[in-house]
Design an enzyme around this catalytic site. Structure first.
Site, PDB file in Angstrom:
ATOM      1  N   GLU A 189       0.892  -1.163   0.000  1.00  0.00           N
ATOM      2  CA  GLU A 189       0.000   0.000   0.000  1.00  0.00           C
ATOM      3  C   GLU A 189       0.925   1.205   0.000  1.00  0.00           C
ATOM      4  O   GLU A 189       1.374   1.652   1.039  1.00  0.00           O
ATOM      5  CB  GLU A 189      -0.923  -0.042   1.223  1.00  0.00           C
ATOM      6  CG  GLU A 189      -2.058   0.941   1.106  1.00  0.00           C
ATOM      7  CD  GLU A 189      -1.657   2.350   1.463  1.00  0.00           C
ATOM      8  OE1 GLU A 189      -1.138   3.057   0.569  1.00  0.00           O
ATOM      9  OE2 GLU A 189      -1.846   2.744   2.619  1.00  0.00           O
ATOM     10  N   GLU A 198       5.326  11.300  -2.064  1.00  0.00           N
ATOM     11  CA  GLU A 198       6.182  10.408  -1.268  1.00  0.00           C
ATOM     12  C   GLU A 198       7.044   9.507  -2.160  1.00  0.00           C
ATOM     13  O   GLU A 198       8.087   9.042  -1.764  1.00  0.00           O
ATOM     14  CB  GLU A 198       5.426   9.490  -0.297  1.00  0.00           C
ATOM     15  CG  GLU A 198       4.690  10.180   0.828  1.00  0.00           C
ATOM     16  CD  GLU A 198       3.885   9.189   1.674  1.00  0.00           C
ATOM     17  OE1 GLU A 198       4.357   8.073   1.941  1.00  0.00           O
ATOM     18  OE2 GLU A 198       2.764   9.552   2.059  1.00  0.00           O
TER      19      GLU A 198
END
Ligand code: GJV
Length: 408
Positions: A189, A198
């Site tokens: 995930e 990110e």
């Protein structure tokens, strides 16, 4: 671009291009975003003397940034993994039912096919996905990989839940990992805000190339970025219209400052109401998790052509993503996690990008344009998102563009 006049100085430093620069005249040196240049002379504030692949020329200093001394810094890993070493973010992710239940459903729906398989759970956090695998299916082994200090607690959780025969925790960065062998399934995930923020996906792709067996399965198998032009009355009212007449005073002078401060970056955690969609949303970028390469992540483009379905005010674009999980069995049903306004709310919510000025639009108008996700060449977890658009492709209204840094 001309031949070297100033001899190479000994204190030449490496810089990276922050955006494309096109030379005007042959004294200047063209470069692209991400190019690494050697700067030999910085005696002027504005123009520096630089070198790129044996070519020399003047470059505008404001287009360059010194490359960080060490790689770690560019990824801000101390801060990043520090945050994942505490419970706050894990609580947020675990409390997100649509997210966590999707992974559970995917494992449950594939439990027969998972029998005897080797699974890697990359960025396992507290290990919830690994534990689902061990409890709901009979895999031969689950490698739970987690770089942050949470891994120590995860190991204990695995024992407490009686799964230590199947689940092994590896406290390591995916990049440095050594496993007993290759895996059949790589589940992770990794999705951030606007899907890519990110850039954990880079770690997933590196792990795929090193540890996934030929023909192995990625979960998610693909991910998709979706855009819709939208209204955002209350955001616009609160941040821009506010200055028109607070307490009967004229504060409009501050509006340009407000625009810079409040509208130049995207708004995370936006909840778009379905009725504020001006059009049917469009999928603009799809990542095929089996074929996409790390280098593809540097710049991703997508086009759109929205048909305005109801008259209203075009305040901006809202963006979200979906992730798709193929079945391990041929022709088995695939499953989806959708973080959009027509699905149950997730902790990602949606991301709002507001135009500098709202535009009134009529039913039948066409908003044509594109979106570009440009990874930050220095701060590797960050990106900028540029929208270009034109309403009804009229000549007099030229193409508008707006670039949103996220966050650097
Ligand atoms: N190697 C190991 N663990 C990682 C890595 C990596 N390269 N990158 C992130 N993690 N969906 N945006 C871990 C991180 O410490 C955290 O526990 C989890 O993966 C992030 C998952 C949620 N973030 C996301």
């Amino acid at each position: 671009m001309i031949e070297n006049e100033i001899s190479e100085s000994s204190d030449a430093k490496e810089y990276v291009g922050l955006s494309d620069f096109v030379a005007e005249g042959d004294e200047q040196l063209s470069f692209s975003v991400g190019d690494k240049l050697k700067v030999h002379d910085r005696s002027s504030d504005v123009w520096w003397w630089a070198e790129l692949q044996g070519r020399f020329g003047y470059v505008p200093s404001s287009f360059l940034h010194q490359t960080p001394e060490d790689e770690e810094d560019a990824w801000q890993d101390d801060e990043y993994f520090g945050n994942y070493g505490t419970l706050r973010l894990h609580l947020e992710m675990l409390s997100d039912k649509p997210r966590t239940e999707t992974y559970r459903r995917v494992i449950l729906g594939n439990s027969a096919a998972l029998r005897g398989k080797v699974v890697m759970d990359l960025g396992c956090g507290t290990g919830v996905i690994s534990l689902f695998c061990a409890r709901l299916a009979q895999p031969a082994a689950v490698y739970a990989v987690e770089a942050s200090s949470m891994a120590k607690h995860t190991e204990e959780l695995v024992r407490q839940n009686g799964c230590e025969e199947v689940v092994t925790v590896f406290q390591d960065r995916a990049e440095n990992l050594t496993l007993p062998g290759k895996v059949d399934v790589l589940v992770s995930e990794w999705m951030g805000n606007c899907l890519l923020f990110e850039y954990m996906v880079e770690s997933v792709l590196l792990a795929r190339d090193r540890w996934l067996k030929e023909g192995g399965v990625m979960w998610p198998s693909s991910a998709c970025l979706t855009v819709v032009p939208c209204q955002a009355f209350s955001d616009y009212r609160q941040k821009m219209e506010f200055w028109e007449k607070p307490y009967g005073l004229d504060f409009t002078y501050l509006q340009s400052l407000a625009q810079k401060e409040f509208l130049s970056q995207p708004k995370f955690s936006h909840l778009l109401l379905p009725e504020d969609c001006l059009s049917t949303p469009a999928d603009v970028i799809t990542l095929d998790m089996v074929t996409i390469q790390v280098s593809d992540l540097e710049r991703l483009n997508g086009g759109f052509s929205f048909n305005v379905e109801k008259s209203g005010v075009f305040h901006g674009f809202t963006v979200w993503f979906s992730a798709h999980f193929q079945s391990l069995e041929e022709d088995g049903p695939s499953q989806e996690l959708n973080t959009g306004p027509f699905s149950e709310i997730t902790h990602w919510k949606q991301t709002l990008f507001m135009l500098d000025a709202p535009v009134t639009v009529e039913e039948g108008d066409i908003i044509v344009g594109s979106i570009c996700l440009q990874r930050n060449p220095i701060w590797r977890r960050h990106l900028s998102i540029t929208f270009s658009w034109n309403i009804n492709s009229t000549e007099d209204k030229k193409v508008q563009t707006k670039c949103f840094p996220m966050w650097r």
